[in-house]
Structure formats: structure tokens, C-alpha cells
Design a protein around this motif. Structure first.
Motif, PDB file in Angstrom:
ATOM      1  N   ILE A 111       0.848  -1.199   0.000  1.00 13.87           N
ATOM      2  CA  ILE A 111       0.000   0.000   0.000  1.00 13.87           C
ATOM      3  C   ILE A 111       0.883   1.249   0.000  1.00 13.87           C
ATOM      4  CG2 ILE A 111      -1.903   1.210   1.133  1.00 13.87           C
ATOM      5  CD1 ILE A 111      -2.737  -1.399   2.431  1.00 13.87           C
ATOM      6  N   ALA A 112       1.973   1.202   0.766  1.00 11.53           N
ATOM      7  CA  ALA A 112       2.862   2.366   0.849  1.00 11.53           C
ATOM      8  C   ALA A 112       3.438   2.713  -0.524  1.00 11.53           C
ATOM      9  CB  ALA A 112       3.987   2.099   1.846  1.00 11.53           C
ATOM     10  N   VAL A 113       3.814   1.689  -1.301  1.00 16.98           N
ATOM     11  CA  VAL A 113       4.414   1.942  -2.610  1.00 16.98           C
ATOM     12  C   VAL A 113       3.350   2.389  -3.618  1.00 16.98           C
ATOM     13  CG1 VAL A 113       5.636   0.914  -4.556  1.00 16.98           C
ATOM     14  CG2 VAL A 113       6.313   0.329  -2.241  1.00 16.98           C
ATOM     15  N   ALA A 251       9.162  -0.268  -6.036  1.00 19.16           N
ATOM     16  CA  ALA A 251       9.594  -1.353  -5.160  1.00 19.16           C
ATOM     17  C   ALA A 251       9.442  -0.969  -3.699  1.00 19.16           C
ATOM     18  CB  ALA A 251      11.049  -1.723  -5.442  1.00 19.16           C
ATOM     19  N   GLY A 252       9.118  -1.967  -2.898  1.00 19.41           N
ATOM     20  CA  GLY A 252       9.094  -1.816  -1.444  1.00 19.41           C
ATOM     21  C   GLY A 252      10.086  -2.802  -0.875  1.00 19.41           C
ATOM     22  N   LEU A 253      11.144  -2.306  -0.264  1.00 25.48           N
ATOM     23  CA  LEU A 253      12.256  -3.172   0.122  1.00 25.48           C
ATOM     24  C   LEU A 253      12.518  -3.109   1.619  1.00 25.48           C
ATOM     25  CD1 LEU A 253      14.658  -2.045  -2.771  1.00 25.48           C
ATOM     26  CD2 LEU A 253      13.133  -4.036  -2.754  1.00 25.48           C
ATOM     27  N   ASP A 254      12.484  -4.279   2.245  1.00 25.18           N
ATOM     28  CA  ASP A 254      12.827  -4.363   3.664  1.00 25.18           C
ATOM     29  C   ASP A 254      14.258  -4.868   3.832  1.00 25.18           C
ATOM     30  OD1 ASP A 254      12.358  -4.437   6.509  1.00 25.18           O
ATOM     31  OD2 ASP A 254      12.168  -6.615   6.363  1.00 25.18           O
ATOM     32  N   ASN A 271       9.298   6.360  -6.159  1.00 24.80           N
ATOM     33  CA  ASN A 271       8.501   5.138  -6.339  1.00 24.80           C
ATOM     34  C   ASN A 271       9.077   3.943  -5.577  1.00 24.80           C
ATOM     35  OD1 ASN A 271      10.717   5.136  -7.963  1.00 24.80           O
ATOM     36  ND2 ASN A 271       9.735   4.074  -9.679  1.00 24.80           N
ATOM     37  N   VAL A 272       9.968   4.214  -4.631  1.00 24.76           N
ATOM     38  CA  VAL A 272      10.439   3.126  -3.782  1.00 24.76           C
ATOM     39  C   VAL A 272      10.185   3.473  -2.321  1.00 24.76           C
ATOM     40  CG1 VAL A 272      12.245   2.368  -5.376  1.00 24.76           C
ATOM     41  CG2 VAL A 272      12.809   3.999  -3.588  1.00 24.76           C
ATOM     42  N   VAL A 273       9.970   2.433  -1.531  1.00 22.46           N
ATOM     43  CA  VAL A 273       9.867   2.596  -0.084  1.00 22.46           C
ATOM     44  C   VAL A 273      10.956   1.716   0.523  1.00 22.46           C
ATOM     45  CG1 VAL A 273       8.407   2.265   1.943  1.00 22.46           C
ATOM     46  CG2 VAL A 273       7.400   3.089  -0.196  1.00 22.46           C
ATOM     47  N   LEU A 274      11.785   2.327   1.343  1.00 27.64           N
ATOM     48  CA  LEU A 274      12.969   1.647   1.874  1.00 27.64           C
ATOM     49  C   LEU A 274      12.855   1.555   3.388  1.00 27.64           C
ATOM     50  CD1 LEU A 274      15.439   3.921  -0.144  1.00 27.64           C
ATOM     51  CD2 LEU A 274      14.648   1.648  -0.827  1.00 27.64           C
ATOM     52  N   VAL A 275      12.790   0.347   3.905  1.00 20.93           N
ATOM     53  CA  VAL A 275      12.762   0.224   5.368  1.00 20.93           C
ATOM     54  C   VAL A 275      13.914  -0.671   5.830  1.00 20.93           C
ATOM     55  CG1 VAL A 275      10.318   0.790   5.638  1.00 20.93           C
ATOM     56  CG2 VAL A 275      10.981  -1.584   5.298  1.00 20.93           C
TER      57      VAL A 275
END
Lengths: 311, 370
Positions: A111-113, A251-254, A271-275
Motif C-alpha cells: 500500500i505504501a508503494v 519497489a518496497g524493500l525491507d 517510487n520506492v519505499v525503503l525500510v
């Protein structure tokens, strides 16, 4: 158990550290000064009670290796299971207790991405809203979700995504006889037939770089990659160039290949979420994981069956 | 984002509304009612486009084939739009209300023949509903068109606040991970470790088409749902609370998905925030004024509430600056409905309602009076 030496390789969880130090003789490897580290492994064990200055190689050899390396299957990335097995060293992990937490984060990242929530948050905090409305985002409900590895975590992700009317497909070594989801025998086929590809398998020699250039291109500029597995599941330089060139939607990357180092090219992308490897990082789950580590150690040293053995 | 520029051109015979877009499409040219009365020769029914200057009709091309559109704001130029409306559209039976443009008594007074207001906005708090009702004017909203997106946004904000997604993304982008090591731990979405028999208690304020979709989505996460609304819903098994106070006391997380009315204005006040408590989290995808924002800011700054995920604010686009430094809040610029899919679905509903009305069929999504 006070006389038993336990080596902790890096700081994990203060609760675990505290509980272990109450029970065993705990060696904190990261507290050994850098120059002494090579020596650390070679020192001869002291005759009786080891002190923290005279570590271990051990009165008891490292006999049970608690590991949160393996999330979904009994193979562990951090402990080389083949060599530990040959040496008769037992390995345990912490399955199940973190399944829900990881699956929750996977959906959170999707959802975040797609809905660009962290970008929204940056937009508001930077005061940009006053200058104009935010752009349109992408709908999440109904998107086709493809899962690599339909183990505990993959299944938990599927269950949650179904509530958003997402059709589910998966790839794994073998087709699951009892699964109602669509199976694809190759990752490229799965990627071609989904909007969001989730990596939820264990890291093994077979799954290293399972998301390569071909897979990324099959996912395409309207596709999204979510990695809650391990950094080495993905060919990171390929991923970075696909994102920078717009060949992948987002991309959503943990997880990352060289944690805690994240490719800086990604920092500029919206367009990326980095955690920072937080899929299991909740107070409650880390406590559950720590308790399981302690129970495994207690079981081993009192000659009982390990609770969650890998090897 | 497309930008539209409206210009009225008048030749001797016809007055036209010309719409230029930055999207490299040829300009749209709309015939406008050119005389004091709607031309009886024009077989197309007349629709008044009611809007404030900051909002424009972005799908005129879908209406032009079947309807004659009259935009008093564009037609008026320097003149008084109300006077223009009165003189040009007195016989109009339908108004299309664009975005959150306020529609009150003054506008309704200009339109004595009005029978229906079709809104292009998810809420109806900008429309004087009681005045419409008194005059026998039907109001159609967007039904379910936006509901999935708003529910997705609510769940996304909830997971983000609990699991610190935006805050930890900020941490990584700032390059802090190698320096500072592990990011502070989040909170589980479903249950407390010492209370594993029960999932997190999620209280939903307003179990309408959005609220019920939020509930459906949260069930597989292991959350326990309860709700408050004006009336207990038949055929709903979630525990019902008569008022928001009982719900807040019971809940770990409070989600606002009700419409803004006189009864729900500041429904979340100091007392409710205190009842929700130090670990409580509040998610608002309804309207900003559902919460007493000043009190919420105070509670957040003083750590008297656990966190908040806010898509709406009392004085948009102004957001209280005190929130900008907090890691336990996620701020979103009223974008819960803004996906191309939802916008298309909303346009479909507007067109279908207008077509139904002018073919003497029942409206698809009339709002109920109660």
C-alpha cells in the motif's frame, strides 16, 4: 546454566541480551575490540569458568545457534547449515512467531508503494501541499499479487491480500496440492502475470538472485516488487538500474544485499519505499523470538528436544 | 495532473465555452446556452456546472454528447455568477457539483426548477442537504466508487503508523542506518505479546460503505472490530457501541470513516482522545473537522496518544506544523480517493446518475434522508 558460555555475534535485542545474561555466561562479540577479533576465535578455552575476557571456542562448542536468519523455511542464510550439520552442531531458528508481523509489513509496503504514502508524508512535511495538490496514485485493491514461496509467510501474505480482492498466484519448487491459488512453474511466468511480485521464500543457493533482470523486465514498468525475504534474493544492481530507468514501476524493500548499506541511487526515487530490515521489528514479536531462543537453549542444555530445530 | 483553462468565446450566433488542456489534446468547445433561456431547439438537457474557481470539470467530454453544459463561473467573466445563473439557467433541472464546491441556499435560490444535485465528491458536507431536502431536490453521491481506495488508504495509514514505514523510510534515506543501527521497534498490527488471545481492538466510527470495507480488510490481520454509528446495523456481527466514548475506551485503534455532519463535527474531542489513551492510535480518512485538531496536536506533542495517520485536516491544505517533527504520525494530503481507477469510477457514476435522471429512471446512488 550459569557456567555455559553463549556467544552473541551482534547486538540484537536488549531484552534477549538481558535475559541471556541472567542465565548464561554471555560473550558479546561486538564488544571485543576490532584488533582482537581474529584472536578471539583462536584462543584456547579456559580450564573452568570462562570469563568474558577469555572467550570461548567453547567449553561447549557452539551447540545451538539461535538464528533469526531463516524466516520461512528450515534453511538458514546466516548459519551455514551444511557445515554445521557436518560438525554435529545443532541449529535452531524462530519460525512462526514472526510470520504475521512479516506478512503485515509486506501488505504495508504494497500500500505504501502503490498509494505513495511515504512520499505523501514527505510532501506534506515539506509544505508542498500549499503549492498544489498531490499527484494521483495507483489503486491497490484488485491488483494481481504473485508470491515467490508459498510457505508460512507467503500464505499469510496471500490471506491478507485476498481481503483486498487481489487475485493470488505463486511460484515454488513444487505445486502445492492443497492450494487454490494459481501456480506458475517459473518466476518469469509469475512475474509476467502479476502486478505485484512478493519475495517470501528462504534464501538458499537455488533462490539466490531469483529476481534477476529477466524477472524484473517481465514485471515491467507497471509492476511492483516487494522484498521481505533477503537482499540476495534480488540482483540489486539490476533492480536499481530498472528503477532508475523506469523499467520497473516501483519497489518496497525491507532487505538489501549489503545491509546496512542501501544503494544511494534509490534515495532520490519516489517510487520506492525503503525500510531497514524491520519486518519482524515489533516489541511483541522480538520478545516472542527472544523467548524462543532462550527456550531452545534451555532445552538443549537440559538434554531435551529442541523446540524449533533446523539441523 | 491535467490543467484546464476555460475561456468563453462569443460569436454572433453562439456563445461557446472553450476548454484548453495542458495534455496536448485539441481544445474542447462546448456550446453554451446563449440566450436568457435554454434554447428550445437544443434537444440536449441542460446541466449547470457548479464549481469554485480552484476546481474544474475534468470530464466534460463525457457529458457533451448527451447534455448541454452551462458553467456560470466561466460564463460570468467579471459579472456576478449568481446573476448569470439566474438569467441563463432558471429552467435547469440538474446541477453537477464539482469537487468540494460549497452549494448552499444562495445558489439554490437562483435555480427554481432544480430537481437533482449530482455530486462528484466523496462526501456531501459541502452541500446544504437540509435545504435540498426542504425543496424536494434529490441528491446523488458517488456511492461505492471511492470506497475501496479510501479503505486501502486507511489500512495503509494504520500499518504505516504501527510499523513506522514512513518514519523508517526517512531514516534509511537520511543515511542513518549504518550510523545509528537498528531503527526503533514498531508495534504489532494484530496483538500485544502479553495478550495473545485477543487481536488489536479496532473501533470504526461510521460503518458505511467505507467503514465496512476497512473492517473486511482488517479481519485477516487478526484485528477485532467494533463500531459506532447512528444506528446498530442489522446483519452485522461486530460489537456495536452507542457512542464514541464507549468505543474509544474499548479500542486500541480508532478509525474515522463517517461523514461530516453537525452531529459528527469534532466527534473526537479531548475526552475521546483521553479515553483512547497513551498507546491509542487514531486514523482519519473522513473529514478533518471530525477531530478537534488543536486537541489532537496537543495530545500527540505531549505523548498522551500513541500515534495518528491523517489524510484529512481541518484547514486544508494547512497542516499543523507541530506534527512535522513527529515520527509517530503519518500525514497524507487528502489523497485517499485519488487513483485514476477511482476517478474513472466516480465519473461513471456521475454520468449514469445524470442519464438516469433525464430518462426518468431512479437515480443510481441517491442519498437517503434520515
Amino acid at each position: 546454566m550459569e557456567s555455559i558460555g553463549v556467544l552473541m555475534t551482534n547486538p540484537m535485542n536488549s531484552y534477549l541480551e538481558q535475559e541471556l545474561s541472567k542465565r548464561v555466561n554471555l560473550f558479546r562479540f561486538w564488544k571485543v575490540p576490532e584488533p582482537d577479533r581474529a584472536q578471539f576465535w583462536l584462543r584456547t578455552p579456559p580450564p573452568s569458568a570462562p570469563s568474558s575476557e577469555a572467550p570461548l571456542r567453547a567449553r561447549t562448542r557452539p551447540s545451538s545457534t539461535p538464528c533469526r536468519g531463516s524466516r520461512s523455511s528450515p534453511t538458514s542464510a546466516s548459519a551455514s547449515t551444511r557445515s554445521t550439520s557436518e560438525k554435529g552442531i545443532r541449529v535452531t531458528n524462530t519460525p512462526d512467531v514472526l510470520t504475521d508481523c512479516v506478512a503485515d509489513l509486506a501488505i504495508g509496503l504494497m500500500i505504501a508503494v502503490l498509494r505513495r504514502i511515504p512520499e505523501c508524508d514527505r510532501y506534506v512535511r515539506a509544505g508542498l501541499w500549499k503549492k498544489g495538490n498531490f499527484r494521483l496514485t495507483t489503486k491497490f485493491s484488485g491488483k494481481r499479487v504473485g508470491i515467490i514461496g508459498l510457505g508460512r509467510i507467503g500464505s499469510a501474505v496471500a490471506k491478507r491480500a485476498e481481503a483486498f480482492s487481489c487475485p493470488i498466484a505463486y511460484h515454488s519448487r513444487t505445486k502445492k496440492a492443497d492450494s487454490k491459488y494459481t501456480y506458475y512453474p517459473s518466476v518469469v511466468e509469475l512475474a509476467s502475470n502479476c502486478d505485484i511480485l512478493v519475495v517470501a521464500c528462504a534464501l538458499t543457493e537455488e533462490t539466490r538472485y531469483i529476481v534477476n533482470r529477466d524477472v524484473i523486465n517481465a514485471l515491467g514498468p507497471k509492476g511492483y516488487l516487494i522484498n521481505i525475504g533477503r537482499g540476495s534474493h534480488v540482483d540489486e544492481p539490476e533492480l536499481v538500474s530498472a528503477l532508475v530507468e523506469g523499467r520497473l514501476g516501483g519497489a518496497g524493500l525491507d532487505v538489501f544485499e549489503k545491509e546496512p548499506h542501501v544503494p544511494e541511487e534509490l534515495f532520490k526515487l519516489d517510487n520506492v519505499v525503503l525500510v531497514p530490515h524491520v519486518a519482524s521489528a515489533t516489541e511483541e514479536t522480538r520478545k516472542d523470538m527472544a523467548d524462543l531462543v532462550i527456550k531452545n537453549l534451555e532445552a538443549h542444555f537440559s538434554g531435551k528436544h529442541l523446540l524449533t530445530p533446523v539441523v | 495532473m491535467e490543467i484546464y483553462i476555460f475561456r468563453v468565446s462569443s460569436s454572433k450566433k453562439n456563445k461557446r465555452l472553450i476548454i484548453f488542456s495542458n495534455n496536448q489534446r485539441p481544445p474542447l468547445i462546448l456550446p453554451m446556452a446563449s440566450s436568457h433561456t435554454h434554447s428550445p431547439q437544443d434537444p440536449k438537457p441542460l446541466i449547470v456546472i457548479h464549481r469554485i474557481p480552484s476546481f474544474s470539470l475534468t470530464f466534460a467530454h463525457r457529458l457533451i454528447p448527451s447534455f448541454s453544459l452551462f458553467d456560470p463561473l466561466a460564463a460570468a467573466g467579471d459579472a456576478d455568477p449568481a446573476a448569470v445563473l439566474r438569467s441563463h439557467a432558471a429552467e435547469a433541472r440538474a446541477v453537477l457539483c464539482v469537487g468540494p464546491s460549497p452549494l448552499g441556499k444562495e445558489t439554490l435560490d437562483c435555480l427554481p426548477s432544480l430537481e437533482v444535485v449530482v455530486t462528484q465528491c466523496a462526501g456531501t458536507d459541502h452541500i446544504d442537504l437540509s435545504e435540498c431536502r426542504r425543496r424536494g431536490i434529490a441528491v446523488a453521491n458517488l456511492g461505492d466508487a471511492f470506497s475501496d481506495d479510501v479503505a486501502d488508504c486507511a489500512v495503509g495509514l494504520l500499518i504505516d503508523v504501527l510499523r513506522k514505514i514512513s518514519a523508517s523510510d526517512r531514516f534509511v534515506r537520511a543515511g542513518s542506518w549504518p550510523e545509528r543501527g537498528e531503527f526503533s521497534l514498531g508495534v504489532r498490527v494484530d496483538s500485544y505479546a502479553d495478550l495473545q488471545l485477543e487481536g488489536k481492538q479496532v473501533g470504526i466510527v461510521g460503518l458505511g460503505s467505507i467503514g465496512s470495507r476497512i473492517a473486511d480488510r482488517l479481519i485477516p490481520f487478526g484485528c477485532m472490530i467494533s463500531y459506532t454509528s447512528r444506528h446498530k446495523k442489522p446483519n452485522v456481527s461486530y460489537p456495536y457501541y452507542r457512542n464514541i466514548h464507549d468505543l474509544a475506551i474499548k479500542s486500541d485503534i480508532l478509525i474515522l470513516s463517517c461523514s461530516l455532519t453537525d452531529q459528527t463535527h469534532h466527534i473526537v474531542n479531548k475526552q475521546v482522545l483521553a479515553e483512547l489513551g497513551k498507546d491509542g492510535v487514531i486514523i482519519n480518512v473522513g473529514r478533518g473537522a471530525l477531530i478537534n485538531e488543536r486537541e489532537l496536536v496537543k495530545f500527540l506533542v505531549e505523548g498522551e496518544i500513541g500515534g495518528a495517520g491523517l489524510d484529512v485536516f481541518e484547514d486544508e491544505p494547512n497542516v499543523p506544523k507541530e506534527l512535522f517533527g513527529l515520527d509517530n504520525v503519518v500525514l497524507s494530503p487528502h489523497q485517499a480517493v485519488l487513483t485514476p481507477e477511482s476517478i474513472k469510477a466516480a465519473q461513471d457514476v456521475v454520468v449514469a446518475n445524470l442519464e438516469a435522471f433525464f430518462s426518468n429512471k431512479p437515480l443510481l446512488t441517491p442519498i437517503g434522508w434520515d
